[in-house]
Design an enzyme around this catalytic site. Structure first.
Site, PDB file in Angstrom:
ATOM      1  N   ARG A 146       0.829  -1.210   0.000  1.00  0.00           N
ATOM      2  CA  ARG A 146       0.000   0.000   0.000  1.00  0.00           C
ATOM      3  C   ARG A 146       0.859   1.255   0.000  1.00  0.00           C
ATOM      4  O   ARG A 146       0.692   2.136  -0.854  1.00  0.00           O
ATOM      5  CB  ARG A 146      -0.934  -0.021   1.221  1.00  0.00           C
ATOM      6  CG  ARG A 146      -1.700   1.283   1.416  1.00  0.00           C
ATOM      7  CD  ARG A 146      -2.753   1.191   2.519  1.00  0.00           C
ATOM      8  NE  ARG A 146      -2.240   0.836   3.839  1.00  0.00           N
ATOM      9  CZ  ARG A 146      -2.984   0.755   4.932  1.00  0.00           C
ATOM     10  NH1 ARG A 146      -4.291   0.984   4.872  1.00  0.00           N
ATOM     11  NH2 ARG A 146      -2.450   0.421   6.100  1.00  0.00           N
ATOM     12  N   GLU A 318     -12.417  -3.976  17.130  1.00  0.00           N
ATOM     13  CA  GLU A 318     -12.125  -2.719  16.428  1.00  0.00           C
ATOM     14  C   GLU A 318     -13.470  -2.124  16.011  1.00  0.00           C
ATOM     15  O   GLU A 318     -14.363  -2.855  15.601  1.00  0.00           O
ATOM     16  CB  GLU A 318     -11.236  -2.996  15.216  1.00  0.00           C
ATOM     17  CG  GLU A 318     -10.839  -1.759  14.449  1.00  0.00           C
ATOM     18  CD  GLU A 318      -9.831  -2.072  13.334  1.00  0.00           C
ATOM     19  OE1 GLU A 318      -8.771  -2.662  13.635  1.00  0.00           O
ATOM     20  OE2 GLU A 318     -10.127  -1.742  12.178  1.00  0.00           O
TER      21      GLU A 318
HETATM   22  C1  3EB Z   1      -4.740   0.486  14.637  1.00  0.00           C
HETATM   23  O1  3EB Z   1      -5.192   1.470  15.244  1.00  0.00           O
HETATM   24  C2  3EB Z   1      -5.650  -0.681  14.402  1.00  0.00           C
HETATM   25  O2  3EB Z   1      -3.986  -0.566   8.183  1.00  0.00           O
HETATM   26  O3  3EB Z   1      -5.555   0.625   7.267  1.00  0.00           O
HETATM   27  C3  3EB Z   1      -7.037   0.426  12.013  1.00  0.00           C
HETATM   28  C4  3EB Z   1      -7.461   1.165  10.901  1.00  0.00           C
HETATM   29  C5  3EB Z   1      -5.966  -0.439  11.894  1.00  0.00           C
HETATM   30  C6  3EB Z   1      -6.813   1.029   9.668  1.00  0.00           C
HETATM   31  C7  3EB Z   1      -5.045   0.060   8.253  1.00  0.00           C
HETATM   32  C8  3EB Z   1      -5.327  -0.567  10.665  1.00  0.00           C
HETATM   33  C9  3EB Z   1      -5.739   0.155   9.548  1.00  0.00           C
HETATM   34  O4  3EB Z   1      -3.564   0.433  14.274  1.00  0.00           O
HETATM   35  C10 3EB Z   1      -5.508  -1.252  13.050  1.00  0.00           C
END
Ligand code: 3EB
Length: 328
Positions: A146, A318
């Site tokens: 990405r 989450e």
């Molecule tokens: C975090 O806060 C949890 O890799 O796009 C949350 C939102 C998380 C997006 C991403 C990963 C992503 O790190 C994980």
């Protein structure tokens, strides 16, 4: 531009399908619809046989197309797209990095062609998110693929980055849905957490590329889109093994992001009960109590709870959210 609404969990079958920009289907039984719909074959808490559908609805017919394997629909300065890329079978170790990179390249090419350069919100789902742990965990491969695509497209990987989520599902292709627009979004960070794009190397060689939330302003509206939010303080997971404590910490993080967004909001403050939420719970058996806690804490807000793998193995839950206000 005409108004856009988000139809949550309702029956989209009454709506003129030519006005549906795109959306999501959650549940075990896939529905066949003419608009781009990101289908997650995941268990939904309290699911009826219909599963759960939601989507963006415009006030008039939208344009649509398929390009480079991306199904898209466009309503003036706003585009919803969906790209799903199957992995090699059998899977190649390390292959998710190149596949992710390819998907984001196609995405950015489409946005260039459409003259809508600004990526607002991305929903990423992949199978076996913790796989390849002996070499480089698949979620970490995803982060590399990405970020490299952002850089190759001369886009920033810090600061001005979209809101996002990235979750593991049992099977299926790499699935990426996105909203992009003619105007940039305003990123929002969380003072309780370090920015994800600054995560230290212990979480992988490439930090994730997302903002904690964004404020997006299509004409006449202000949207708050909160990224996947978990039980992380600073950069560390807190309350290992305690799903309810993790849920409460997640709520504290969402509250902090909303407060931060409200300092920038132009159409008045957002409140927690007015937003709609999607909660991802790692363990099926935790869904009832997480769902109950969220329903209680969020004052009757719409919350859909699904089973999915959060990207760090020690995270059990989450939560993401969004909502909008009219903007004078
Ligand atoms: C975090 O806060 C949890 O890799 O796009 C949350 C939102 C998380 C997006 C991403 C990963 C992503 O790190 C994980």
């Amino acid at each position: 531009m005409g108004f856009l609404t988000f139809n949550v969990g309702g029956d989209l079958s009454d709506i003129d399908t030519s006005c549906i920009l795109g959306g999501f289907g959650l549940g075990l039984t896939p529905a066949n619809v003419p608009w781009p719909m990101q289908w997650l074959g995941v268990p939904v808490h309290g699911e009826t046989t219909q599963g759960w559908q939601e989507g963006w609805v415009a006030d008039r017919a939208v344009a649509s197309g398929v390009r480079d394997g991306i199904r898209w629909r466009r309503h003036e300065g706003l585009l919803f797209g969906l790209i799903e890329l199957a992995e090699a079978s059998p899977r190649v170790i390390g292959g998710l990095e190149a596949l992710t990179n390819d998907a984001y390249h196609r995405l950015f090419r489409l946005l260039d062609e459409q003259g809508l350069p600004h990526l607002w919100r991305v929903w990423n789902y992949m199978a076996d998110i913790h796989g390849d742990a002996e070499t480089l965990e698949r979620y970490r491969q995803f982060n590399r693929g990405r970020a490299r695509a952002f850089e190759q497209a001369a886009r920033s990987v810090t600061g001005q980055v979209p809101a996002a989520c990235a979750l593991g599902v049992a099977r299926g292709p790499l699935s990426i849905a996105f909203l992009a627009g003619a105007v940039p979004v305003q990123p929002v960070e969380n003072p309780r957490q370090i920015s994800a794009w600054r995560y230290p190397a212990q979480y992988g060689p490439q930090s994730p590329t997302f903002s904690r939330a964004v404020l997006a302003r299509p004409p006449g509206q202000e949207w708050l889109m909160i990224s996947g939010t978990a039980s992380i303080v600073g950069h560390e997971t807190v309350h290992r093994g305690d799903v309810l404590a993790q849920t409460r910490e997640t709520l504290a993080n969402i509250e902090a992001v909303v407060a931060q967004a409200n300092r920038l909001a132009q159409a008045g403050p957002f409140t927690l009960p007015e937003l709609s939420y999607r909660a991802y719970v790692r363990q099926l058996e935790d869904m009832p109590e997480v769902s109950r806690l969220l329903a209680h804490a969020l004052g009757g807000a719409s919350v859909v709870c699904v089973q999915a793998d959060v990207c760090r193995e020690d995270l059990l839950v989450e939560v993401e959210a969004m909502g909008w206000h009219p903007l004078a």
